[in-house]
Design a protein around this motif. Structure first.
Motif, PDB file in Angstrom:
ATOM      1  N   GLY A 110     -75.090  41.901 145.468  1.00 49.61           N
ATOM      2  CA  GLY A 110     -74.650  42.159 144.098  1.00 49.61           C
ATOM      3  C   GLY A 110     -73.168  41.953 143.871  1.00 49.61           C
ATOM      4  O   GLY A 110     -72.462  41.362 144.685  1.00 49.61           O
ATOM      5  N   LEU A 111     -72.730  42.473 142.714  1.00 53.23           N
ATOM      6  CA  LEU A 111     -71.347  42.284 142.268  1.00 53.23           C
ATOM      7  C   LEU A 111     -70.500  43.501 142.604  1.00 53.23           C
ATOM      8  O   LEU A 111     -70.960  44.637 142.510  1.00 53.23           O
ATOM      9  N   ASP A 152     -68.039  37.661 148.346  1.00 55.75           N
ATOM     10  CA  ASP A 152     -66.784  36.932 148.160  1.00 55.75           C
ATOM     11  C   ASP A 152     -65.588  37.633 148.796  1.00 55.75           C
ATOM     12  O   ASP A 152     -64.517  37.036 148.925  1.00 55.75           O
ATOM     13  N   LYS A 193     -68.490  38.871 143.760  1.00 58.25           N
ATOM     14  CA  LYS A 193     -69.578  39.417 144.574  1.00 58.25           C
ATOM     15  C   LYS A 193     -69.010  40.092 145.821  1.00 58.25           C
ATOM     16  O   LYS A 193     -67.904  39.769 146.270  1.00 58.25           O
TER      17      LYS A 193
END
Length: 196
Positions: free
Chosen positions: A90-91, A101, A98
């Motif tokens: 998820g974020l 990231d 994310k």
């Protein structure tokens, strides 16, 4: 020549003679039987922080040592898991960032949005002020159960409890050294995962 060799042998043999034992102060002896005093170091206080034998000072330092050890154990596990590439799904923020990231290690600090860092430090502050403290005067220093949960602790005999506390203290000491080593390796550019 033979005299010089004989003198050298006698001098080198003196290096293996037993050294005189100096008398230890009673203040240091006050903590010789405490939990965590183990060979080969025994009671280790190189800065003399409890040289005066102050029991409350010793208890405060032991409390801090246990707390830092617990945090370090979590830090080592978290560091290794993120370094291996495991991330939450998820974020992490509404701007589309994310969890995947966010890099591992020190570079994660710059990659997490400011609001996320604020939430993180607020949560840590909440835990520090309201949760991670001894309200009921626990069984030992660092006992944060506060009559709430014990996961079977009360079923152990005294010897097992002492053993488990010593294990936690030693694992915490090792984890403090471990997270320091992981951070140094990262700054030196050494990969923690083989083959990367």
């Amino acid at each position: 020549m033979k005299t010089a060799i004989l003198a050298t042998l006698i001098a080198s043999a003196a290096a293996f003679a037993p050294a005189k034992q100096t008398a230890r102060s009673t203040a240091v002896n006050a903590f010789e039987d405490e939990l965590g005093v183990q060979p080969p170091l025994g009671f280790f206080d190189p800065l003399g922080l409890v040289a005066d034998g102050n029991e409350s000072n010793f208890d405060r330092l032991r409390f801090v040592e246990i707390k830092h050890g617990r945090v370090a154990m979590l830090a080592v596990v978290g560091y290794l898991i993120t370094e291996a590439g495991v991330r939450l799904p998820g974020l992490i923020s509404f701007d589309g960032t994310k969890f995947a990231d966010v890099p591992s290690g020190f570079s994660a600090i710059g990659a997490v949005p400011g609001a996320g860092l604020l939430q993180l430090f607020s949560f840590i502050g909440f835990l520090e002020i309201f949760v991670m403290k001894d309200i009921t005067g626990g069984e030992f220093i660092g006992d944060f159960r506060n009559g709430f949960i014990d996961y079977g602790w009360d079923t152990f005999d005294d010897e097992t409890k002492l053993s488990k506390r010593a294990i936690e203290l030693n694992q915490g000491r090792a984890a403090m050294m471990g997270i320091l080593a992981l951070m140094v390796h990262e700054k030196l550019g050494v990969s923690l995962i083989p083959g990367q």
